[in-house]
Design a protein around this motif. Structure first.
Motif, PDB file in Angstrom:
ATOM      1  N   ASN A 216      -0.140  -2.673 -65.695  1.00 47.05           N
ATOM      2  CA  ASN A 216       0.286  -3.539 -66.788  1.00 47.05           C
ATOM      3  C   ASN A 216      -0.148  -4.978 -66.515  1.00 47.05           C
ATOM      4  O   ASN A 216       0.667  -5.872 -66.330  1.00 47.05           O
ATOM      5  CB  ASN A 216       1.801  -3.447 -66.970  1.00 47.05           C
ATOM      6  N   PRO A 266      -9.244   3.422 -55.012  1.00 49.25           N
ATOM      7  CA  PRO A 266      -7.887   3.953 -55.264  1.00 49.25           C
ATOM      8  C   PRO A 266      -6.909   2.841 -55.635  1.00 49.25           C
ATOM      9  O   PRO A 266      -7.058   1.704 -55.187  1.00 49.25           O
ATOM     10  CB  PRO A 266      -7.479   4.570 -53.910  1.00 49.25           C
ATOM     11  N   GLY A 267      -5.941   3.207 -56.442  1.00 55.25           N
ATOM     12  CA  GLY A 267      -4.841   2.272 -56.705  1.00 55.25           C
ATOM     13  C   GLY A 267      -4.975   1.417 -57.942  1.00 55.25           C
ATOM     14  O   GLY A 267      -4.108   0.587 -58.213  1.00 55.25           O
ATOM     15  N   LEU A 269      -4.434   2.022 -60.920  1.00 60.75           N
ATOM     16  CA  LEU A 269      -3.335   2.192 -61.888  1.00 60.75           C
ATOM     17  C   LEU A 269      -2.220   1.182 -61.628  1.00 60.75           C
ATOM     18  O   LEU A 269      -1.403   0.919 -62.499  1.00 60.75           O
ATOM     19  CB  LEU A 269      -2.759   3.611 -61.802  1.00 60.75           C
ATOM     20  N   SER A 270      -2.179   0.656 -60.416  1.00 63.99           N
ATOM     21  CA  SER A 270      -1.127  -0.312 -60.092  1.00 63.99           C
ATOM     22  C   SER A 270      -1.627  -1.742 -60.198  1.00 63.99           C
ATOM     23  O   SER A 270      -0.855  -2.679 -60.031  1.00 63.99           O
ATOM     24  CB  SER A 270      -0.630  -0.083 -58.664  1.00 63.99           C
ATOM     25  N   LEU A 272      -2.438  -5.349 -60.997  1.00 70.13           N
ATOM     26  CA  LEU A 272      -2.081  -6.438 -61.900  1.00 70.13           C
ATOM     27  C   LEU A 272      -3.243  -7.439 -61.876  1.00 70.13           C
ATOM     28  O   LEU A 272      -4.252  -7.191 -61.221  1.00 70.13           O
ATOM     29  CB  LEU A 272      -0.761  -7.073 -61.470  1.00 70.13           C
ATOM     30  N   GLU A 284     -14.033  -4.806 -50.912  1.00 70.26           N
ATOM     31  CA  GLU A 284     -13.554  -3.435 -51.113  1.00 70.26           C
ATOM     32  C   GLU A 284     -14.173  -2.786 -52.344  1.00 70.26           C
ATOM     33  O   GLU A 284     -14.223  -1.566 -52.436  1.00 70.26           O
ATOM     34  CB  GLU A 284     -12.024  -3.429 -51.279  1.00 70.26           C
TER      35      GLU A 284
ATOM     36  N   TRP B 148       4.915  -6.824 -52.538  1.00 69.34           N
ATOM     37  CA  TRP B 148       3.685  -6.608 -53.306  1.00 69.34           C
ATOM     38  C   TRP B 148       2.503  -6.479 -52.344  1.00 69.34           C
ATOM     39  O   TRP B 148       1.621  -5.652 -52.521  1.00 69.34           O
ATOM     40  CB  TRP B 148       3.498  -7.776 -54.274  1.00 69.34           C
ATOM     41  N   TRP B 149       2.482  -7.294 -51.311  1.00 66.67           N
ATOM     42  CA  TRP B 149       1.422  -7.191 -50.299  1.00 66.67           C
ATOM     43  C   TRP B 149       1.595  -5.938 -49.446  1.00 66.67           C
ATOM     44  O   TRP B 149       0.638  -5.262 -49.104  1.00 66.67           O
ATOM     45  CB  TRP B 149       1.414  -8.432 -49.405  1.00 66.67           C
ATOM     46  N   ASP B 152       0.294  -3.113 -51.333  1.00 68.59           N
ATOM     47  CA  ASP B 152      -1.020  -3.292 -51.965  1.00 68.59           C
ATOM     48  C   ASP B 152      -1.899  -2.060 -51.733  1.00 68.59           C
ATOM     49  O   ASP B 152      -1.898  -1.474 -50.648  1.00 68.59           O
ATOM     50  CB  ASP B 152      -1.699  -4.533 -51.375  1.00 68.59           C
ATOM     51  N   SER B 153      -2.636  -1.697 -52.786  1.00 65.13           N
ATOM     52  CA  SER B 153      -3.440  -0.476 -52.668  1.00 65.13           C
ATOM     53  C   SER B 153      -4.591  -0.649 -51.686  1.00 65.13           C
ATOM     54  O   SER B 153      -5.075   0.331 -51.121  1.00 65.13           O
ATOM     55  CB  SER B 153      -3.971  -0.067 -54.043  1.00 65.13           C
ATOM     56  N   GLN B 154      -5.039  -1.875 -51.472  1.00 65.52           N
ATOM     57  CA  GLN B 154      -6.150  -2.087 -50.534  1.00 65.52           C
ATOM     58  C   GLN B 154      -5.697  -2.675 -49.196  1.00 65.52           C
ATOM     59  O   GLN B 154      -6.245  -2.375 -48.162  1.00 65.52           O
ATOM     60  CB  GLN B 154      -7.181  -3.051 -51.150  1.00 65.52           C
ATOM     61  N   PHE B 155      -4.681  -3.555 -49.235  1.00 63.88           N
ATOM     62  CA  PHE B 155      -4.376  -4.345 -48.040  1.00 63.88           C
ATOM     63  C   PHE B 155      -2.996  -4.049 -47.450  1.00 63.88           C
ATOM     64  O   PHE B 155      -2.466  -4.862 -46.693  1.00 63.88           O
ATOM     65  CB  PHE B 155      -4.482  -5.840 -48.379  1.00 63.88           C
ATOM     66  N   ASN B 173      -1.214   5.227 -52.017  1.00 65.01           N
ATOM     67  CA  ASN B 173      -1.249   4.613 -53.341  1.00 65.01           C
ATOM     68  C   ASN B 173       0.177   4.247 -53.761  1.00 65.01           C
ATOM     69  O   ASN B 173       0.734   4.816 -54.698  1.00 65.01           O
ATOM     70  CB  ASN B 173      -1.870   5.616 -54.317  1.00 65.01           C
ATOM     71  N   LEU B 175       1.847   1.839 -55.310  1.00 66.61           N
ATOM     72  CA  LEU B 175       2.289   1.440 -56.651  1.00 66.61           C
ATOM     73  C   LEU B 175       1.425   2.044 -57.757  1.00 66.61           C
ATOM     74  O   LEU B 175       1.652   1.782 -58.933  1.00 66.61           O
ATOM     75  CB  LEU B 175       2.299  -0.080 -56.773  1.00 66.61           C
ATOM     76  N   GLY B 176       0.449   2.862 -57.372  1.00 65.66           N
ATOM     77  CA  GLY B 176      -0.466   3.417 -58.373  1.00 65.66           C
ATOM     78  C   GLY B 176      -0.126   4.837 -58.777  1.00 65.66           C
ATOM     79  O   GLY B 176      -0.623   5.325 -59.791  1.00 65.66           O
ATOM     80  N   LEU B 260       6.390  -6.707 -58.894  1.00 66.71           N
ATOM     81  CA  LEU B 260       5.661  -5.623 -58.236  1.00 66.71           C
ATOM     82  C   LEU B 260       4.762  -4.831 -59.175  1.00 66.71           C
ATOM     83  O   LEU B 260       3.616  -4.528 -58.839  1.00 66.71           O
ATOM     84  CB  LEU B 260       6.642  -4.645 -57.580  1.00 66.71           C
ATOM     85  N   THR B 261       5.262  -4.473 -60.319  1.00 68.72           N
ATOM     86  CA  THR B 261       4.521  -3.513 -61.155  1.00 68.72           C
ATOM     87  C   THR B 261       4.448  -3.860 -62.633  1.00 68.72           C
ATOM     88  O   THR B 261       3.692  -3.227 -63.367  1.00 68.72           O
ATOM     89  CB  THR B 261       5.174  -2.120 -61.088  1.00 68.72           C
ATOM     90  N   ARG B 262       5.258  -4.780 -63.093  1.00 72.32           N
ATOM     91  CA  ARG B 262       5.388  -5.030 -64.542  1.00 72.32           C
ATOM     92  C   ARG B 262       5.767  -3.752 -65.292  1.00 72.32           C
ATOM     93  O   ARG B 262       5.420  -3.570 -66.457  1.00 72.32           O
ATOM     94  CB  ARG B 262       4.087  -5.564 -65.135  1.00 72.32           C
ATOM     95  N   GLY B 263       6.381  -2.829 -64.597  1.00 72.95           N
ATOM     96  CA  GLY B 263       6.773  -1.594 -65.269  1.00 72.95           C
ATOM     97  C   GLY B 263       5.778  -0.454 -65.096  1.00 72.95           C
ATOM     98  O   GLY B 263       6.070   0.680 -65.419  1.00 72.95           O
ATOM     99  N   GLY B 264       4.585  -0.780 -64.576  1.00 67.53           N
ATOM    100  CA  GLY B 264       3.567   0.254 -64.383  1.00 67.53           C
ATOM    101  C   GLY B 264       3.858   1.043 -63.124  1.00 67.53           C
ATOM    102  O   GLY B 264       4.864   0.807 -62.469  1.00 67.53           O
ATOM    103  N   PRO B 265       3.055   1.989 -62.765  1.00 67.13           N
ATOM    104  CA  PRO B 265       1.923   2.523 -63.508  1.00 67.13           C
ATOM    105  C   PRO B 265       2.409   3.477 -64.595  1.00 67.13           C
ATOM    106  O   PRO B 265       3.345   4.241 -64.369  1.00 67.13           O
ATOM    107  CB  PRO B 265       1.152   3.292 -62.426  1.00 67.13           C
TER     108      PRO B 265
END
Lengths: 453, 322
Positions: A216, A266-267, A269-270, A272, A284, B148-149, B152-155, B173, B175-176, B260-265
């Motif tokens: 979102n 990956p990721g 979908l999350s 922002l 990355e 949030w960090w 994080d999907s990458q870090f 993953n 938060l995804g 964190l997510t704004r309501g997502g995913p």
């Protein structure tokens, strides 16, 4: 001559300050309509308009916080010039860009607050009767500076009147690592959606995935998904605001993104708004869609590795789909002067001053082109050619459609975007949680709630 | 002036009585009830102005089609009818209940455990107690950014550590993925909420007379029996209060999700509070946003009533049966 405004309407007075008297009628008589921006450019070059600020005027302005430092520095320097010239004190409050909308909404509702707010997208269309008519100013600027592009006119105008003054867009382009694209067998980034998909697939195979926000994310999520939806001919609504999103064109767009999603890191979908910047700068991902800020961050870094990355970063406009023409959506900002302001003339004069070439171009330069103009004449700003990497951003507003295309801007278009109807639809289809057809049908049901009237 | 300060009260009363227009008014001034009412007026005014009025306004807005910048018209229960058929709303109801139930139970269990540990004689007891409070003291927005960090999907530091340890090959993953995302936000909420529960229960534990434990020990009670028949019953009043607050805080959480997510995913972490904001302010539908907020009232009321009746059950609190 000048304009005096009492908050209820605009009134012409003898003191109207339009120095080139011969050209007054060209805009005073109501040449505010679409397409008129190009009328009389040559004549308009001789015009100079001026609004007489009210005695003792002071302005309070709410503006989004800088995306890049140069933007704020340039804007403040121009504001300082304005104060020196007119004596009108200006106080600028800056808020995170996403917080502007609620604050503007409160100002509109309670009838109190800043004189000018720099809002986003369809904000003026949510409370048009709370805003000062800016037709005279917008017409003047359009005439003088080569005309407004099409989408800014859509954003700024309602029922033939200008209710917002388009200031520009934080344009999004495809941002990619040239060396990685070359490694994947492509010399330049393909400009069509099919070629773009192949390039992303080839890069992903080489270990350099793409990354586009599907969470979102107000800005980065909405902009690229709308661009792809429109590229395939899908639309939320037709010209009459009938919901038509559940169409074969939309399904094709969803199928396309489902394929593209396989090349993503990956990721997503999350993700922002800040995620893709971080991932790109960390190496990355090799492709994303973003403003010029990624390049700006790398270029202005003291780290030699980041400077080397800046040299490797290239930009391209969003790919063109089967519809055969650009179909982009960008974060679009425009100024709104509120009727509750005690100093509407000062506010208009401020906006006029800031949009004039002497101020606007240096501001764009200070922000290294983070903001793309809504007025055609600023295409010639040297900022777009001083570094070829800036050039794609020059055309973002020209290539832009408007939120809720091809319907009318208003509460429904704003609500549908705020509810992430399009972003969620793409995320559902991309992740396989719904088939493209199911995702389109679900989006139709959600959109219908907003466009019911 | 000073002389008047020493006027005999009886005399003064008689004088007042004479000056008063009628005997009825005099009796009102004397009445304890009337005076009580008078003293309660400021508090009542504050409650009416800052609680009852906004609540009433919210309920009213929920029955209008008010938009940002435009006064609405009364539309009855149309907003609620629309919500009834809105899948995103029902997702948010499910998320909110899941979030509240799981997080509240976890906060209670872990908070109680922590309180019991902190109630023992530990070295640096005061310091440890202060440290425990930190998650609750740090502004939620800041701790949310830290999470949030972490997620994080990458870090993510968790993914990084597990990868380095050779336990996973790909980043988690957090938060995804809808299931991971729900779990992740609940964990963040639990982390933040434990100190409130723990410190409050610790205060409760310290009010339990040691003689009760001594008596139980002399009677040959095991540690579990001491907890079950002494500690727990003595703690129940404070548990009722602390859990009511904890449930209310959790049910109405906003900041954590928003950062964190704004309501997502895919709206998997949208709570009723975040959806209400999204629809009302960025979306401009104040009426619908208010309606979503109003639908939270029955749940909140249930939590309060549960606590109210729980507090009334004195016998149960003291280890008896109802």
């Amino acid at each position: 001559m000048g304009f005096r405004e009492d908050g209820k309407g605009t009134e012409f007075t003898r003191r109207d300050v339009l120095k080139a008297g011969a050209a007054v009628a060209a805009f005073g008589a109501g040449l505010a309509g679409a397409g008129l921006g190009h009328v009389g450019t040559a004549v308009a070059q001789q015009q100079d308009m001026h609004f007489e600020p009210e005695k003792g005027a002071e302005l309070r302005i709410l503006r989004w916080k800088k995306f890049v430092q140069g933007d704020e520095d340039g804007w403040n320097a121009n504001t300082q010039k304005f104060t020196e010239k007119t004596g009108v004190k200006v106080r600028i409050d800056a808020e995170s860009w996403e917080d502007i909308r609620p604050k503007a909404a409160v100002a509109a509702n309670v009838g109190s607050g800043p004189d000018i707010i720099f809002g986003w997208f369809d904000d003026p269309h949510q409370y048009p009767d709370k805003l000062v008519d800016l037709t005279d100013l917008a017409t003047y600027l359009g005439n003088k500076y080569g005309g407004w592009y099409e989408a800014p006119k859509r954003y700024g105008m309602r029922d033939g009147k200008w209710i917002g003054l388009p200031v520009g867009a934080a344009g999004n382009c495809i941002v990619y690592r040239k060396s990685w694209l070359n490694e994947a067998g492509f010399e330049t980034m393909p400009r069509d959606t099919d070629g773009f998909l192949k390039a992303c697939q080839a890069m992903a195979k080489k270990g350099h995935p793409a990354g586009f926000a599907l969470g979102n994310a107000v800005g980065d999520g909405n902009t690229w998904t709308h661009s792809i939806l429109w590229a395939f001919g899908g639309r939320m609504v037709d010209d009459q605001n009938n919901v038509v999103i559940n169409s074969p064109e939309t399904v094709r767009a969803l199928e396309y993104v489902a394929e593209l999603y396989k090349t993503f890191a990956p990721g997503t979908l999350s993700w922002l708004d800040p995620n893709n910047n971080k991932a790109f700068l960390a190496g990355e991902i090799g492709v994303t869609a973003n403003g010029i800020s990624v390049y700006y961050s790398a270029k202005s870094s003291q780290d030699p590795a980041m400077q080397a990355m800046a040299k490797d970063i290239e930009h391209a406009n969003m790919p063109v789909g089967p519809v055969g023409r650009p179909t982009e959506l960008h974060l679009f900002t425009q100024a709104m002067v509120f009727r509750h302001s005690k100093y509407p003339n000062a506010a208009k004069e401020y906006l006029r001053f800031m949009m004039e070439k002497d101020q606007y171009e240096p501001w764009q330069q200070a922000a290294i082109g983070y903001i793309t103009h809504p007025l055609a004449a600023y295409e010639s700003n040297p900022i777009w050619t001083v570094d070829p990497k800036h050039t794609p951003y020059r055309d973002t507003v020209k290539n832009m459609l408007w939120n809720g295309y091809s319907g009318k801007l208003g509460p429904a278009s704003a609500a549908a975007m705020a509810d992430y109807v399009v972003v969620n639809m793409f995320a559902e289809a991309a992740s396989g949680q719904q088939t493209p057809k199911e995702a389109a049908a679900r989006a139709e049901r959600r959109a219908a709630r907003y466009y019911k009237v | 002036m000073g002389a008047f300060m020493f006027v005999d009260t009886k005399t003064q009363r008689r004088a007042s009585a004479r000056a008063a227009p009628g005997p009825r008014r005099f009796r009102l001034g004397e009445s304890r009830g009337a005076m009580g009412l008078l003293f309660m007026l400021p508090a009542a005014a504050v409650l009416l102005l800052f609680l009852a009025y906004p609540l009433g306004l919210g309920v009213w807005l929920g029955m209008t089609d008010t938009r940002v910048g435009r006064a609405g018209q009364y539309i009855g229960i149309e907003n609620y009818e629309m919500l009834w058929t809105d899948s995103v709303f029902w997702t948010s109801v499910f998320n909110t209940l899941l979030y509240t139930v799981v997080a509240s139970i976890a906060k209670f269990a872990l908070g109680l455990w922590l309180a019991l540990l902190l109630n023992r004689h530990l070295p640096f007891k005061a310091f440890l107690r202060a440290i425990v409070l930190l998650p609750w003291i740090v502004p939620t927005a800041l701790s949310a950014i830290a999470f949030w960090w972490i997620y994080d999907s990458q870090f993510s530091i968790i993914s990084w550590s597990l990868t380095r340890l050779g336990l996973i090959e790909h980043n988690i993953n957090f938060l995804g993925d809808p299931a991971w995302a729900r779990a992740s936000v609940i964990i963040a909420n639990v982390w933040r909420g434990i100190p409130f529960v723990a410190i409050t229960l610790l205060a409760g534990l310290q009010t339990i007379p040691p003689s009760l434990y001594e008596a139980a020990t002399i009677d040959g009670a095991t540690p579990w029996q001491r907890f079950r028949y002494v500690t727990f019953p003595m703690l129940t009043p404070i548990i009722a209060v602390v859990m009511t607050f904890s449930v209310l805080f959790t049910f109405t959480d906003f900041q954590l999700i928003y950062v964190l997510t704004r309501g997502g995913p895919l709206n998997a972490t949208h709570l009723m509070a975040t959806l209400s904001f999204q629809r009302a302010i960025p979306g401009g539908n104040l009426g619908e946003g208010a309606a979503i907020a109003v639908t939270m009232i029955p749940f909140l009321l249930s939590a309060i009533l549960f606590s109210y009746f729980g507090l009334q059950r004195r016998r149960w609190q003291h280890g008896g049966n109802d």
